[in-house]
Each structure stands twice: as C-alpha cells, then as structure tokens.
Design an enzyme around this catalytic site. Structure first.
Site, PDB file in Angstrom:
ATOM      1  NE  ARG A   1      40.552  43.972  42.274  1.00  0.00           N
ATOM      2  CZ  ARG A   1      39.305  43.836  42.689  1.00  0.00           C
ATOM      3  NH1 ARG A   1      39.049  43.796  43.970  1.00  0.00           N
ATOM      4  NH2 ARG A   1      38.304  43.769  41.836  1.00  0.00           N
TER       5      ARG A   1
ATOM      6  CG  ASP B   1      26.619  43.221  45.314  1.00  0.00           C
ATOM      7  OD1 ASP B   1      27.593  43.139  44.550  1.00  0.00           O
ATOM      8  OD2 ASP B   1      26.581  44.017  46.284  1.00  0.00           O
TER       9      ASP B   1
ATOM     10  CE  LYS C   1      34.141  45.544  50.150  1.00  0.00           C
ATOM     11  NZ  LYS C   1      33.727  46.402  49.034  1.00  0.00           N
TER      12      LYS C   1
ATOM     13  CG  ASP D   1      27.849  48.892  43.742  1.00  0.00           C
ATOM     14  OD1 ASP D   1      27.935  49.051  42.500  1.00  0.00           O
ATOM     15  OD2 ASP D   1      28.680  49.348  44.547  1.00  0.00           O
TER      16      ASP D   1
ATOM     17  CE  LYS E   1      41.524  43.800  55.614  1.00  0.00           C
ATOM     18  NZ  LYS E   1      42.284  44.981  55.223  1.00  0.00           N
TER      19      LYS E   1
ATOM     20  CE  LYS F   1      30.173  44.763  49.093  1.00  0.00           C
ATOM     21  NZ  LYS F   1      29.681  44.549  47.765  1.00  0.00           N
TER      22      LYS F   1
ATOM     23  CD  GLU G   1      19.184  47.444  39.833  1.00  0.00           C
ATOM     24  OE1 GLU G   1      18.193  47.282  39.101  1.00  0.00           O
ATOM     25  OE2 GLU G   1      19.889  48.476  39.811  1.00  0.00           O
TER      26      GLU G   1
ATOM     27  CD  GLU H   1      41.336  46.899  57.849  1.00  0.00           C
ATOM     28  OE1 GLU H   1      41.205  47.286  56.688  1.00  0.00           O
ATOM     29  OE2 GLU H   1      42.344  46.315  58.273  1.00  0.00           O
TER      30      GLU H   1
HETATM   31  P1  NAD Z   1      34.661  44.199  46.698  1.00  0.00           P
HETATM   32  O1  NAD Z   1      34.654  45.657  46.399  1.00  0.00           O
HETATM   33  O2  NAD Z   1      33.421  43.632  47.216  1.00  0.00           O
HETATM   34  O3  NAD Z   1      35.832  43.868  47.718  1.00  0.00           O
HETATM   35  C1  NAD Z   1      37.220  43.895  47.461  1.00  0.00           C
HETATM   36  C2  NAD Z   1      37.809  45.254  47.491  1.00  0.00           C
HETATM   37  O4  NAD Z   1      37.425  45.976  48.641  1.00  0.00           O
HETATM   38  C3  NAD Z   1      39.308  45.265  47.584  1.00  0.00           C
HETATM   39  O5  NAD Z   1      39.908  45.011  46.345  1.00  0.00           O
HETATM   40  C4  NAD Z   1      39.579  46.659  48.061  1.00  0.00           C
HETATM   41  O6  NAD Z   1      39.764  47.485  46.953  1.00  0.00           O
HETATM   42  C5  NAD Z   1      38.301  47.068  48.734  1.00  0.00           C
HETATM   43  N1  NAD Z   1      38.428  47.492  50.132  1.00  0.00           N
HETATM   44  C6  NAD Z   1      37.862  48.614  50.666  1.00  0.00           C
HETATM   45  N2  NAD Z   1      38.146  48.749  51.944  1.00  0.00           N
HETATM   46  C7  NAD Z   1      38.941  47.706  52.283  1.00  0.00           C
HETATM   47  C8  NAD Z   1      39.574  47.310  53.488  1.00  0.00           C
HETATM   48  N3  NAD Z   1      39.432  48.009  54.626  1.00  0.00           N
HETATM   49  N4  NAD Z   1      40.310  46.190  53.463  1.00  0.00           N
HETATM   50  C9  NAD Z   1      40.455  45.463  52.323  1.00  0.00           C
HETATM   51  N5  NAD Z   1      39.880  45.790  51.139  1.00  0.00           N
HETATM   52  C10 NAD Z   1      39.124  46.901  51.122  1.00  0.00           C
HETATM   53  O7  NAD Z   1      35.043  43.363  45.491  1.00  0.00           O
HETATM   54  P2  NAD Z   1      35.341  43.744  44.008  1.00  0.00           P
HETATM   55  O8  NAD Z   1      35.719  42.476  43.380  1.00  0.00           O
HETATM   56  O9  NAD Z   1      36.278  44.889  43.951  1.00  0.00           O
HETATM   57  O10 NAD Z   1      34.021  44.278  43.353  1.00  0.00           O
HETATM   58  C11 NAD Z   1      32.809  43.978  43.685  1.00  0.00           C
HETATM   59  C12 NAD Z   1      32.143  45.283  44.023  1.00  0.00           C
HETATM   60  O11 NAD Z   1      31.998  46.070  42.861  1.00  0.00           O
HETATM   61  C13 NAD Z   1      30.800  45.030  44.588  1.00  0.00           C
HETATM   62  O12 NAD Z   1      30.492  45.997  45.546  1.00  0.00           O
HETATM   63  C14 NAD Z   1      29.919  45.183  43.381  1.00  0.00           C
HETATM   64  O13 NAD Z   1      28.623  45.578  43.738  1.00  0.00           O
HETATM   65  C15 NAD Z   1      30.627  46.249  42.609  1.00  0.00           C
HETATM   66  N6  NAD Z   1      30.379  46.101  41.175  1.00  0.00           N
HETATM   67  C16 NAD Z   1      29.312  46.766  40.692  1.00  0.00           C
HETATM   68  C17 NAD Z   1      28.995  46.655  39.354  1.00  0.00           C
HETATM   69  C18 NAD Z   1      27.817  47.402  38.821  1.00  0.00           C
HETATM   70  O14 NAD Z   1      27.501  47.256  37.657  1.00  0.00           O
HETATM   71  N7  NAD Z   1      27.149  48.210  39.617  1.00  0.00           N
HETATM   72  C19 NAD Z   1      29.759  45.848  38.505  1.00  0.00           C
HETATM   73  C20 NAD Z   1      30.862  45.185  39.043  1.00  0.00           C
HETATM   74  C21 NAD Z   1      31.159  45.315  40.391  1.00  0.00           C
END
Ligand code: NAD
Length: 355
Positions: free
Chosen positions: A149, A43, A128, A39, A314, A338, A41, A126
């Site tokens: 989602r 990010d 994450k 993640d 929030k 993060k 990398e 909260e």
């Molecule tokens: P995100 O995970 O950074 O944030 C949004 C999500 O957080 C929400 O949709 C929800 O599902 C979640 N969440 C968890 N706890 C929560 C809380 N208490 N309140 C509200 N939401 C909460 O964004 P994203 O768009 O889902 O994805 C990005 C994430 O996925 C990043 O961490 C990224 O590193 C990872 N990612 C990794 C790769 C990879 O190849 N390793 C590829 C794509 C995305």
C-alpha cells in the site's frame, strides 16, 4: 490547565513533538517491520495527536500524519503508482464510537438517498486481518504486478515475492473478468504457521517477530523472492481498485465474482442489516447485527485462521460508497472497530517458555 490554555509556542512544540513521535514509530513499523511500541501504545499516541488537532484546528499542518495514509515506501523496492488510490480506515475504539459512526453514516445515507434507511441499508461486516495490504494488478486475467500500500498513492513493487504465494492465482479462472482490474487484499501469516515459524527462529538464535503482522510484512518485503517462497503466507481479498467494467453493484457481489475467478475470499464475512440486528423489517436477514459479529469474533479472537485486531464495517452498495466518498486518508463508508488491547508479549513468552 487543559491543553486549551497552553501558550502558542509551547503548543507548537508539543504538536511537533507528537508528530515526530508518530512518524518515528511509523518508520519502525512500516519500513523496518520492527515496531518499538505496541499497537495500543501507538494508537494512544496517534489519538493524542488527533485530539490536539481537534482542539486547535488552526495549527493543523498539511503533512501531519493524520492527513495521510501511513506507510512509507522503502528505497529497497521499485516504486509503483497505484491506478486508484489506496486508503486506510478510521479506527473506533469503543462501542459508543462505533454507534456514533453508525448513526452519522446512516444519516448521511438518508440525506443522499431519502428512504434508504426505511428500505434497509445493507452492511458488510468483516474481520480485520492483522496483515498488510497488497494491490494486485490483473490484465487479461494475468497477474502482472503486485505492490504494497505504501502511502496510498505509491507502494513498493513486490511482484516477484507475491508470485511465490500459492493462494494468489497468477492466472484467473473462469471468464468474464475485466481487461484490467486492481484487487486489494491482506497478506497474512496464519496463526499456527506463525507460532511454528517463530519457534524455529528462536531455535536458530534469531529474534522472534513481535506479531503475525510484522512477520507477514517482513516475509513479503524480502529482497530475495526465494526467501519469501519459504515463508507461510496467505491472503484474503478485501476490496477492489481501478477496473474496466466489473459487473457488480456491491462489495459482496464483487467478492462472489473474485471467488469464482479463484481469488481467496474470507470465510468470516457476513451481511447484516443494522447495528443491533433486529432481523430486518421482513425478518429475512435474521442476523445478530454488527454488535453480535463483534462479540462472536471477540470471543474466538485467537481461534480464527489468522490473527485479527478488530472488525471492519462497510456499506455494501457501490452507489452509496461512491456518494459517501473519501477523506484524504479514509473512506467515509467504512470504519474499523478495534478490540481493547490484550496483555502484550504473552504469546512470545509462551514460545520462549516452550523452547
Ligand atoms: P489500519 O490497519 O488500522 O486499517 C487499514 C488497513 O486495514 C487496510 O489498509 C488493510 O490493509 C487492513 N485490513 C485488514 N482487514 C481488512 C478488511 N477486512 N477490509 C479492509 N481493510 C482491511 O490502518 P493503517 O493505517 O494500516 O495502520 C494503522 C495500524 O498500524 C494500527 O493498528 C496501528 O496500531 C498500527 N501501527 C503500529 C505502529 C507501532 O509502532 N506499533 C506504528 C504504526 C502503525
């Protein structure tokens, strides 16, 4: 030379290459539940794309990954259109970025509602949860549909799979629920179960999952609900979508109602009154503020029921949430801090060593 000096063609090429890379990793992550990079990398790559766009706003395309919510929808599942759109969260990678976001958001609130800052803004903090978001549709108190989602507008129909998760009530308890209501939450595999589950996979000669998030996503997105039923999945709610008249003025009141109706809410959520946590003007909310919450949860990061990759801040009041609104991708009233990346693969290696 800096990125600003690149000739237009090279810049476009670099831009398209970065976009393609981000898209490729998103497909691996969201569709296949099998990321090729960590993640951190990913990010960093995403941040490079954002930085390039900030430096050259003229090249930003409407379909850039920075303009959309990331999840693609697999054709293996029926598509579901959410009643209200689902969003992602803006990521903050340092305390300085968090401070800047906090100050900007407080200033916007002060502009919308003069005197609000003086009276005290209530913030919800909260953890994450490192899982995947679901949208649960309840009609007359009955769970009628569940979807991932996806891209925020359209998700994947995982109703039958979600029905196998014991934490999620198929019939709400109590009374007073709205006729129709979308409940948003995070499905996760508890850390202890994840370790046992992965050990079992290794014993069976299967590849272990890279992390609990992928494990939860892979388990939920099974073609056969009977297979999902065997996986240890849980959920905590973290939001609300469309509804017909929920009697709540704030996010925390909503959690209280959802808990009364039998939905699982996170035991880790707190209300604080500021970043630093001075204790409030009346001294009533003696809390450590957002920063203390980050420190406390960072210190016990692997001691919670589930893995976390940060904390979410929030604005609690629904009136202020509505006034602040959203971008095409994220709400302006919330953001995710993060934690710095840790050594990757140590947990998997531990498992291999133990076998
Ligand atoms: P995100 O995970 O950074 O944030 C949004 C999500 O957080 C929400 O949709 C929800 O599902 C979640 N969440 C968890 N706890 C929560 C809380 N208490 N309140 C509200 N939401 C909460 O964004 P994203 O768009 O889902 O994805 C990005 C994430 O996925 C990043 O961490 C990224 O590193 C990872 N990612 C990794 C790769 C990879 O190849 N390793 C590829 C794509 C995305």
């Amino acid at each position: 030379p800096g990125a600003g000096d690149i000739p237009p063609e090279a810049l476009r090429e670099q831009y398209e290459h970065l976009q393609d890379e981000v898209r490729r990793h998103r497909t691996a992550y969201y569709q296949n539940d099998a990321p090729e990079v960590s993640d951190a990398e990913y990010d960093a790559l995403y941040r490079r794309l954002e930085d390039l766009e900030a430096l050259h706003p003229e090249i930003v395309s409407n379909d850039s990954p920075t303009q959309e919510v990331g999840g693609e929808v697999s054709t293996a599942f029926a598509p579901v259109t959410h009643l209200a759109r689902m969003y992602s969260l803006d990521d903050l990678f340092s305390i300085e970025e968090l401070r800047a976001w906090y100050e900007k958001t407080s200033a916007s609130i002060e502009a919308i509602a003069p005197g609000a800052a003086e009276k005290g803004i209530r913030w919800l903090v909260e953890v994450k949860i490192d899982g995947l978001a679901v949208n649960l549709l309840y009609r007359e108190g009955k769970l009628v549909r569940a979807a991932t989602r996806g891209d925020g507008t359209t998700g994947e129909d995982v109703t039958h799979n979600v029905m196998t998760i014991r934490d999620i009530p198929q019939q709400l308890a109590g009374s007073g629920w709205p006729d129709e209501m979308e409940v948003r939450g995070e499905i996760f595999m508890p850390s202890a179960d994840f370790r046992a589950f992965n050990e079992q996979r290794v014993e069976q000669g299967l590849d272990p999952f890279a992390n609990p998030r992928n494990s939860a996503a892979g388990s939920l997105r099974q073609k056969d609900p009977a297979e999902t039923a065997k996986r240890p999945l849980s959920m905590f709610v973290h939001g609300i979508g469309a509804h017909t008249g929920l009697q709540a003025e704030s996010q925390h009141e909503t959690y209280q109602l959802l808990a009364e109706w039998g939905l699982p809410t996170s035991p880790y959520t707190r209300i604080v009154d500021s970043l630093e946590g001075a204790g409030g003007k009346d001294g009533k909310h003696g809390d450590g503020g957002i920063l203390q919450f980050i420190e406390d949860n960072g210190a016990q990061r692997h001691g919670l029921v589930h893995e976390i990759d940060g904390i979410v801040v929030k604005v609690d009041s629904f009136a202020l949430q509505r006034a602040l609104g959203h971008t095409s991708r994220v709400p302006r009233w919330s953001a995710a801090y993060k934690y710095p990346p840790e050594e990757v693969h140590t947990r998997l290696l531990d498992i291999r060593v133990n076998v």
